[in-house]
Enzyme design. Structure first.
Site, PDB file in Angstrom:
ATOM      1  N   ARG A  75      23.005 -30.272   3.652  1.00 24.00           N
ATOM      2  CA  ARG A  75      22.288 -31.533   3.449  1.00 24.00           C
ATOM      3  C   ARG A  75      20.885 -31.547   4.068  1.00 24.00           C
ATOM      4  O   ARG A  75      20.414 -32.596   4.515  1.00 24.00           O
ATOM      5  CB  ARG A  75      23.114 -32.690   4.030  1.00 24.00           C
ATOM      6  CG  ARG A  75      24.430 -32.892   3.320  1.00 24.00           C
ATOM      7  CD  ARG A  75      24.995 -34.259   3.594  1.00 24.00           C
ATOM      8  NE  ARG A  75      24.101 -35.275   3.108  1.00 24.00           N
ATOM      9  CZ  ARG A  75      23.291 -36.013   3.862  1.00 24.00           C
ATOM     10  NH1 ARG A  75      23.253 -35.871   5.169  1.00 24.00           N
ATOM     11  NH2 ARG A  75      22.511 -36.896   3.308  1.00 24.00           N
ATOM     12  N   ARG A  80      28.384 -43.818  -1.848  1.00 25.28           N
ATOM     13  CA  ARG A  80      28.800 -43.614  -0.459  1.00 25.28           C
ATOM     14  C   ARG A  80      29.365 -44.928   0.063  1.00 25.28           C
ATOM     15  O   ARG A  80      28.751 -45.980  -0.104  1.00 25.28           O
ATOM     16  CB  ARG A  80      27.587 -43.184   0.377  1.00 25.28           C
ATOM     17  CG  ARG A  80      27.964 -42.700   1.753  1.00 25.28           C
ATOM     18  CD  ARG A  80      26.737 -42.402   2.585  1.00 25.28           C
ATOM     19  NE  ARG A  80      26.331 -43.577   3.339  1.00 25.28           N
ATOM     20  CZ  ARG A  80      25.616 -43.544   4.456  1.00 25.28           C
ATOM     21  NH1 ARG A  80      25.205 -42.380   4.948  1.00 25.28           N
ATOM     22  NH2 ARG A  80      25.271 -44.644   5.074  1.00 25.28           N
ATOM     23  N   TYR A 116      25.925 -48.805  13.152  1.00 24.84           N
ATOM     24  CA  TYR A 116      24.873 -48.276  12.299  1.00 24.84           C
ATOM     25  C   TYR A 116      25.425 -47.970  10.907  1.00 24.84           C
ATOM     26  O   TYR A 116      26.449 -47.317  10.763  1.00 24.84           O
ATOM     27  CB  TYR A 116      24.321 -46.994  12.928  1.00 24.84           C
ATOM     28  CG  TYR A 116      23.185 -46.391  12.153  1.00 24.84           C
ATOM     29  CD1 TYR A 116      21.914 -46.942  12.230  1.00 24.84           C
ATOM     30  CD2 TYR A 116      23.386 -45.285  11.353  1.00 24.84           C
ATOM     31  CE1 TYR A 116      20.864 -46.396  11.521  1.00 24.84           C
ATOM     32  CE2 TYR A 116      22.341 -44.728  10.646  1.00 24.84           C
ATOM     33  CZ  TYR A 116      21.080 -45.293  10.736  1.00 24.84           C
ATOM     34  OH  TYR A 116      20.051 -44.753  10.031  1.00 24.84           O
ATOM     35  N   ASP A 128      30.130 -41.077   5.378  1.00 22.37           N
ATOM     36  CA  ASP A 128      29.341 -40.469   6.451  1.00 22.37           C
ATOM     37  C   ASP A 128      29.948 -40.882   7.796  1.00 22.37           C
ATOM     38  O   ASP A 128      30.033 -42.079   8.101  1.00 22.37           O
ATOM     39  CB  ASP A 128      27.896 -40.994   6.342  1.00 22.37           C
ATOM     40  CG  ASP A 128      26.925 -40.293   7.268  1.00 22.37           C
ATOM     41  OD1 ASP A 128      27.392 -39.552   8.151  1.00 22.37           O
ATOM     42  OD2 ASP A 128      25.708 -40.499   7.113  1.00 22.37           O
ATOM     43  N   TRP A 162      26.261 -39.950  17.688  1.00 25.20           N
ATOM     44  CA  TRP A 162      26.296 -40.606  16.370  1.00 25.20           C
ATOM     45  C   TRP A 162      25.352 -39.848  15.447  1.00 25.20           C
ATOM     46  O   TRP A 162      24.540 -39.099  15.915  1.00 25.20           O
ATOM     47  CB  TRP A 162      25.937 -42.080  16.418  1.00 25.20           C
ATOM     48  CG  TRP A 162      24.484 -42.379  16.539  1.00 25.20           C
ATOM     49  CD1 TRP A 162      23.787 -42.486  17.699  1.00 25.20           C
ATOM     50  CD2 TRP A 162      23.566 -42.603  15.487  1.00 25.20           C
ATOM     51  NE1 TRP A 162      22.488 -42.772  17.434  1.00 25.20           N
ATOM     52  CE2 TRP A 162      22.327 -42.849  16.068  1.00 25.20           C
ATOM     53  CE3 TRP A 162      23.673 -42.620  14.071  1.00 25.20           C
ATOM     54  CZ2 TRP A 162      21.171 -43.101  15.309  1.00 25.20           C
ATOM     55  CZ3 TRP A 162      22.539 -42.870  13.329  1.00 25.20           C
ATOM     56  CH2 TRP A 162      21.295 -43.111  13.945  1.00 25.20           C
ATOM     57  N   HIS A 185      28.662 -39.802  10.701  1.00 22.94           N
ATOM     58  CA  HIS A 185      27.555 -39.852  11.668  1.00 22.94           C
ATOM     59  C   HIS A 185      27.799 -39.094  12.964  1.00 22.94           C
ATOM     60  O   HIS A 185      27.438 -39.581  14.047  1.00 22.94           O
ATOM     61  CB  HIS A 185      27.194 -41.308  11.986  1.00 22.94           C
ATOM     62  CG  HIS A 185      26.201 -41.858  11.008  1.00 22.94           C
ATOM     63  ND1 HIS A 185      24.945 -41.361  10.893  1.00 22.94           N
ATOM     64  CD2 HIS A 185      26.317 -42.842  10.089  1.00 22.94           C
ATOM     65  CE1 HIS A 185      24.307 -42.005   9.949  1.00 22.94           C
ATOM     66  NE2 HIS A 185      25.112 -42.906   9.428  1.00 22.94           N
ATOM     67  N   GLU A 210      21.692 -33.003   7.844  1.00 21.17           N
ATOM     68  CA  GLU A 210      20.483 -33.837   7.838  1.00 21.17           C
ATOM     69  C   GLU A 210      19.657 -33.689   9.108  1.00 21.17           C
ATOM     70  O   GLU A 210      18.476 -33.985   9.096  1.00 21.17           O
ATOM     71  CB  GLU A 210      20.832 -35.308   7.574  1.00 21.17           C
ATOM     72  CG  GLU A 210      21.660 -35.953   8.663  1.00 21.17           C
ATOM     73  CD  GLU A 210      22.032 -37.403   8.335  1.00 21.17           C
ATOM     74  OE1 GLU A 210      22.547 -37.640   7.236  1.00 21.17           O
ATOM     75  OE2 GLU A 210      21.812 -38.273   9.184  1.00 21.17           O
ATOM     76  N   GLU A 254      21.011 -37.569  -2.274  1.00 16.10           N
ATOM     77  CA  GLU A 254      21.112 -38.927  -1.731  1.00 16.10           C
ATOM     78  C   GLU A 254      19.924 -39.766  -2.217  1.00 16.10           C
ATOM     79  O   GLU A 254      18.787 -39.291  -2.239  1.00 16.10           O
ATOM     80  CB  GLU A 254      21.098 -38.870  -0.197  1.00 16.10           C
ATOM     81  CG  GLU A 254      21.246 -40.222   0.463  1.00 16.10           C
ATOM     82  CD  GLU A 254      21.259 -40.141   1.994  1.00 16.10           C
ATOM     83  OE1 GLU A 254      20.744 -39.138   2.537  1.00 16.10           O
ATOM     84  OE2 GLU A 254      21.775 -41.062   2.630  1.00 16.10           O
ATOM     85  N   GLU A 274      30.855 -36.503   5.365  1.00 20.68           N
ATOM     86  CA  GLU A 274      29.577 -36.025   5.928  1.00 20.68           C
ATOM     87  C   GLU A 274      29.544 -36.134   7.446  1.00 20.68           C
ATOM     88  O   GLU A 274      30.027 -37.121   8.012  1.00 20.68           O
ATOM     89  CB  GLU A 274      28.482 -36.897   5.306  1.00 20.68           C
ATOM     90  CG  GLU A 274      27.100 -36.737   5.890  1.00 20.68           C
ATOM     91  CD  GLU A 274      26.115 -37.658   5.170  1.00 20.68           C
ATOM     92  OE1 GLU A 274      26.370 -38.011   3.995  1.00 20.68           O
ATOM     93  OE2 GLU A 274      25.116 -38.024   5.785  1.00 20.68           O
TER      94      GLU A 274
HETATM   95  C1  CS2 Z   1      22.083 -41.283   7.224  1.00 16.75           C
HETATM   96  C2  CS2 Z   1      20.656 -41.548   7.593  1.00 16.75           C
HETATM   97  O1  CS2 Z   1      21.357 -41.170   5.012  1.00 16.75           O
HETATM   98  C3  CS2 Z   1      22.184 -40.753   5.816  1.00 16.75           C
HETATM   99  O2  CS2 Z   1      23.072 -39.989   5.528  1.00 16.75           O
HETATM  100  O3  CS2 Z   1      22.787 -40.453   8.071  1.00 16.75           O
HETATM  101  O4  CS2 Z   1      20.409 -42.893   7.339  1.00 16.75           O
HETATM  102  C4  CS2 Z   1      20.240 -41.225   9.014  1.00 16.75           C
HETATM  103  O5  CS2 Z   1      20.996 -41.943   9.919  1.00 16.75           O
HETATM  104  C5  CS2 Z   1      18.791 -41.520   9.178  1.00 16.75           C
HETATM  105  O6  CS2 Z   1      18.079 -40.746   8.275  1.00 16.75           O
HETATM  106  C6  CS2 Z   1      18.308 -41.267  10.589  1.00 16.75           C
HETATM  107  O7  CS2 Z   1      16.924 -41.356  10.625  1.00 16.75           O
HETATM  108 MG    MG Z   2      24.072 -39.094   7.065  1.00 17.11          MG
END
Ligand code: CS2
Ligand code: MG
Length: 405
Positions: free
Chosen positions: A286, A147, A159, A213, A405, A215, A265, A342, A239
């Protein structure tokens, strides 16, 4: 056989984890993960105050019945707190069933459908040389899918990538009494990212599977543009392009791009992704075992996805505990429509608190062959690291508006 005890263990070996330990009158123990990043104590209370007392005296073998009892019986359904609590009970009961049967959980799920579980790692950098170093380090470790996240010129720390984030170990985002705040600019991001992928493809060639990603930060039309701009670089997946609660948004994205889409997620139940799957608006689902009701509910989501050609891509960041990583890996090995898993490496301290049988080898994870999930908790070590308040950051635009985000 009856459940005689259910304890909630909170530990913070570098970051917070909430674990449920269920014990039977025969002395068999099972572990479940209940960690919701930044809202840990809410799940701990849900389990301690409302669920643990109901478990005492129940038959641990009745996994489906217990799941339905906690889900339908509460009247208040779904949501991350409820579903993480149910997930923790569910994982612990699968763990117990495996230990009693003398079989690893993947054998109870139908046995191995593959030899190992392909994983992707996180590479990121504040500039291209730092990003290349990060990719190279992961390739040296044996990873076969990467990634790619990058800082955006003109923006400060964002982030997942940015100055000071070179190794992909960007969690936890901040420990303290309040979340940190970051500034976001979608235009700058959209102008920068395609060029990053161009350089990564030039340097690492056409064969390496690359992921990205977003977000949840884009509108549908911005996401469509990003998907289209990234088509020349042949992503494995893009993602979380749009805020996840808006299932309809992905229809617009889908109409404009052939870049494969992944999301899920933050989903807690099959109802969050049913339309996305049935209408083939995504390529990968996911969901995480901890946030979407455990092994029992993930099995159901993946079975629905299989009917529509959607593959799995379980969330596996460092804010889920090794118990969730084990649950995911057992499922990944068994289901027919596995896509990718992941894998962010936990810090060594976390692995010391949660010794586990799953192992990484040459780009693949394997859950190991210990009965149950194959994860223990060293309760003495866990007690050395008490809970510390920690939050994910908040994202704002330059004018101060809170942004997705
Ligand atoms: C992220 C995560 O792993 C990912 O794809 O989006 O780090 C996510 O931000 C965190 O799990 C939030 O707790
Ligand atoms: Mg993610």
């Amino acid at each position: 056989m009856k459940i005689s005890d259910a304890q909630v263990i909170i530990t913070s070996p570098g970051r917070n984890f909430v674990t449920l330990m269920v014990t039977t009158d025969d002395g068999v123990t099972g572990l479940g993960d209940a960690t919701v990043n930044g809202r840990e104590l809410a799940v701990a209370s849900y389990l301690r105050d409302h669920v643990a007392p109901l478990l005492i005296g129940r038959d641990p073998h009745r996994i489906e019945d217990t799941w339905q009892y906690l889900y339908k019986g509460a009247y208040w359904r779904r949501g991350p707190v409820t579903m993480a609590a149910i997930a923790a009970v569910d994982m612990a009961l699968w763990d117990i069933k495996g230990k009693v049967a003398g079989l690893p959980v993947y054998q109870l799920l139908g046995g191995a459908s593959r030899d190992g579980v392909l994983v992707y790692c996180h590479a990121s950098g504040s500039d291209i040389p730092e990003l290349f170093d990060s990719v190279e380090r992961h390739l040296e470790l044996g990873y076969r899918a990467v990634r790619i996240q990058s800082a955006v010129p003109g923006l400060g720390k964002i982030y997942g990538a940015g100055p000071g984030v070179s190794s992909g170990r960007y969690e936890p985002a901040g420990r303290g009494a309040a979340p940190s705040e970051e500034t976001w600019d979608t235009g700058a991001y959209l102008r920068h990212i395609p060029g990053v992928f161009e350089k990564v493809r030039e340097r690492f060639g056409p064969d390496l599977p690359l992921l990205h990603d977003a977000h949840h930060r884009l509108t549908p039309i911005q996401a469509a543009r990003l998907g289209r701009d990234l088509e020349p670089y042949d992503l494995f997946w893009l993602e979380d392009v749009t805020p996840a609660e808006d299932q309809e948004a992905l229809r617009l994205v889908r109409q404009h791009t052939t870049t494969p889409l992944a999301i899920g997620e933050v989903f807690n139940s099959i109802f969050d992704c049913e339309r996305l799957i049935r209408e083939r608006l995504i390529d990968y689902i996911r969901v995480a075992a901890v946030h979407a009701g455990g092994i029992t509910h993930l099995k159901r989501i993946f079975a629905l996805a299989e009917l529509y050609g959607v593959k799995s891509g379980s969330h596996g960041p460092t804010d889920v505990s090794p118990v969730t990583m084990a649950a995911a890996t057992h499922l990944d090995l068994a289901i027919p429509n596995f896509g990718i898993q992941e894998h962010m490496r936990h810090e060594p301290l976390v692995d010391e608190v949660f010794p586990h049988a799953y192992r990484f080898d040459d780009g693949y994870l394997h859950p190991g062959d210990e009965p149950g999930l194959g994860v223990r908790i060293d309760t003495e070590r866990a007690a050395r690291y008490p809970y510390e308040p920690a939050y994910l950051p908040v994202n704002r635009l330059a004018d101060g508006t809170v942004h997705d985000w």
